[in-house]
Scaffold this motif. Structure first.
Motif, mmCIF file in Angstrom:
data_model
loop_
_atom_site.group_PDB
_atom_site.id
_atom_site.type_symbol
_atom_site.label_atom_id
_atom_site.label_comp_id
_atom_site.label_asym_id
_atom_site.label_seq_id
_atom_site.Cartn_x
_atom_site.Cartn_y
_atom_site.Cartn_z
ATOM 1 N N TYR A 52 0.810 -1.226 0.000
ATOM 2 C CA TYR A 52 0.000 0.000 0.000
ATOM 3 C C TYR A 52 0.844 1.278 0.000
ATOM 4 C CZ TYR A 52 -3.457 3.440 1.351
ATOM 5 O OH TYR A 52 -4.265 4.551 1.388
ATOM 6 N N GLN A 53 1.861 1.324 0.844
ATOM 7 C CA GLN A 53 2.625 2.549 1.016
ATOM 8 C C GLN A 53 3.538 2.889 -0.162
ATOM 9 O OE1 GLN A 53 2.007 0.273 3.313
ATOM 10 N NE2 GLN A 53 1.736 1.190 5.319
ATOM 11 N N ASN A 54 3.848 1.946 -1.052
ATOM 12 C CA ASN A 54 4.788 2.281 -2.136
ATOM 13 C C ASN A 54 4.329 1.878 -3.538
ATOM 14 O OD1 ASN A 54 5.174 -0.495 -2.174
ATOM 15 N ND2 ASN A 54 7.387 -0.403 -1.987
ATOM 16 N N SER A 55 3.157 1.284 -3.671
ATOM 17 C CA SER A 55 2.759 0.737 -4.982
ATOM 18 C C SER A 55 2.123 1.758 -5.911
ATOM 19 C CB SER A 55 1.774 -0.416 -4.791
ATOM 20 O OG SER A 55 0.527 0.078 -4.338
ATOM 21 N N GLY A 56 1.691 2.896 -5.368
ATOM 22 C CA GLY A 56 0.970 3.854 -6.199
ATOM 23 C C GLY A 56 -0.389 3.330 -6.616
ATOM 24 N N GLY A 57 -0.894 2.318 -5.891
ATOM 25 C CA GLY A 57 -2.223 1.776 -6.159
ATOM 26 C C GLY A 57 -2.309 0.881 -7.377
ATOM 27 N N THR A 58 -1.188 0.386 -7.858
ATOM 28 C CA THR A 58 -1.209 -0.463 -9.041
ATOM 29 C C THR A 58 -0.256 -1.645 -8.876
ATOM 30 O OG1 THR A 58 -1.069 -0.447 -11.467
ATOM 31 C CG2 THR A 58 0.602 0.820 -10.288
ATOM 32 N N THR A 59 -0.483 -2.688 -9.651
ATOM 33 C CA THR A 59 0.461 -3.801 -9.673
ATOM 34 C C THR A 59 1.654 -3.412 -10.540
ATOM 35 O OG1 THR A 59 -0.711 -4.818 -11.519
ATOM 36 C CG2 THR A 59 -1.307 -5.558 -9.297
ATOM 37 N N HIS A 60 2.734 -4.138 -10.397
ATOM 38 C CA HIS A 60 3.971 -3.833 -11.117
ATOM 39 C C HIS A 60 4.530 -5.099 -11.758
ATOM 40 C CE1 HIS A 60 4.447 0.263 -9.475
ATOM 41 N NE2 HIS A 60 3.733 -0.242 -8.484
ATOM 42 N N PRO A 61 5.291 -4.957 -12.844
ATOM 43 C CA PRO A 61 5.917 -6.139 -13.448
ATOM 44 C C PRO A 61 6.828 -6.846 -12.448
ATOM 45 C CG PRO A 61 6.076 -4.249 -14.924
ATOM 46 C CD PRO A 61 5.568 -3.734 -13.598
ATOM 47 N N VAL A 62 6.844 -8.160 -12.502
ATOM 48 C CA VAL A 62 7.694 -8.951 -11.623
ATOM 49 C C VAL A 62 9.158 -8.628 -11.909
ATOM 50 C CG1 VAL A 62 8.419 -11.297 -11.053
ATOM 51 C CG2 VAL A 62 6.002 -10.793 -11.415
ATOM 52 N N GLY A 63 9.956 -8.546 -10.844
ATOM 53 C CA GLY A 63 11.385 -8.349 -10.998
ATOM 54 C C GLY A 63 11.866 -6.928 -10.824
ATOM 55 N N GLU A 64 10.981 -5.985 -10.499
ATOM 56 C CA GLU A 64 11.414 -4.604 -10.280
ATOM 57 C C GLU A 64 11.985 -4.386 -8.879
ATOM 58 O OE1 GLU A 64 8.200 -1.970 -11.312
ATOM 59 O OE2 GLU A 64 8.602 -2.215 -13.452
ATOM 60 N N LYS A 65 11.715 -5.301 -7.974
ATOM 61 C CA LYS A 65 12.251 -5.242 -6.613
ATOM 62 C C LYS A 65 13.329 -6.316 -6.469
ATOM 63 C CE LYS A 65 9.527 -2.061 -4.888
ATOM 64 N NZ LYS A 65 10.057 -0.829 -4.315
ATOM 65 N N LYS A 66 14.013 -6.320 -5.337
ATOM 66 C CA LYS A 66 15.046 -7.337 -5.093
ATOM 67 C C LYS A 66 14.400 -8.704 -4.887
ATOM 68 C CE LYS A 66 18.366 -4.394 -2.666
ATOM 69 N NZ LYS A 66 19.035 -4.169 -1.360
ATOM 70 N N PRO A 67 15.101 -9.772 -5.285
ATOM 71 C CA PRO A 67 14.599 -11.121 -4.997
ATOM 72 C C PRO A 67 14.930 -11.509 -3.560
ATOM 73 C CG PRO A 67 16.692 -11.283 -6.138
ATOM 74 C CD PRO A 67 16.345 -9.802 -6.067
ATOM 75 N N ASN A 68 14.242 -12.522 -3.061
ATOM 76 C CA ASN A 68 14.584 -13.038 -1.732
ATOM 77 C C ASN A 68 15.829 -13.921 -1.844
ATOM 78 O OD1 ASN A 68 13.720 -15.586 -2.622
ATOM 79 N ND2 ASN A 68 12.059 -15.751 -1.156
ATOM 80 N N GLY A 69 16.167 -14.600 -0.764
ATOM 81 C CA GLY A 69 17.380 -15.406 -0.723
ATOM 82 C C GLY A 69 17.403 -16.589 -1.671
#
Length: 148
Positions: A52-69
């Motif tokens: 909620y706090q950073n999405s701008g109210g929309t979904t985003h393409p996979v892979g724009e954030k860091k992956p987990n371990g």
């Protein structure tokens, strides 16, 4: 589930929805006690998840954030993900081998991971929710597991 069946026929490899236990194991980078997929530090959550706090109210393409371990992206936030398990209010009586937990008199299914509309608590690795399997919403998707 129909897509997984189609993909399995098309490729000759077996695809399926993960069990809830498999999903949580993957979200926690192979069983680590991560509060969110990739981190336990709330100040780092924005590096790994859309919520909620950073999405701008929309979904985003996979892979724009860091992956987990384990190298998996968007295990927390962006869209809820269906798993194969039926809903149970707790884990008492759950299979201890990671398999799908079926139900006799319950049609509700489990979704995991939270979404781009979720508050910080709702994108935790342990957070879960339920819907009927024919429920459709732009905040729900799926991730397939492939048996090797």
């Amino acid at each position: 589930m129909a897509y997984a069946e189609w993909l399995s026929r098309k490729t000759g490899k077996y695809y399926r929805l993960p069990s809830e236990a498999e999903w949580e194991y993957a979200a926690r980078s192979g069983g680590k006690e991560e509060k969110w997929a990739g981190t336990s530090v709330e100040g780092e959550l924005g590096d790994y998840a859309w919520y909620y706090q950073n999405s701008g109210g929309t979904t985003h393409p996979v892979g724009e954030k860091k992956p987990n371990g384990l190298g998996l992206y968007d295990m927390s936030g962006n869209v809820w993900e269906w798993v194969a398990d039926y809903w149970h209010d707790g884990y008492s009586g759950a299979p201890d081998d990671g398999s799908v937990w079926r139900a006799v008199h319950n049609r509700l299914r489990v979704v995991r991971g939270g979404s781009r509309n979720g508050l910080v608590r709702a994108v935790r690795s342990a957070y879960r929710f339920r819907h009927y399997p024919d429920y459709r919403h732009y905040d729900i998707g799926f991730r397939l597991a492939q048996d090797l």
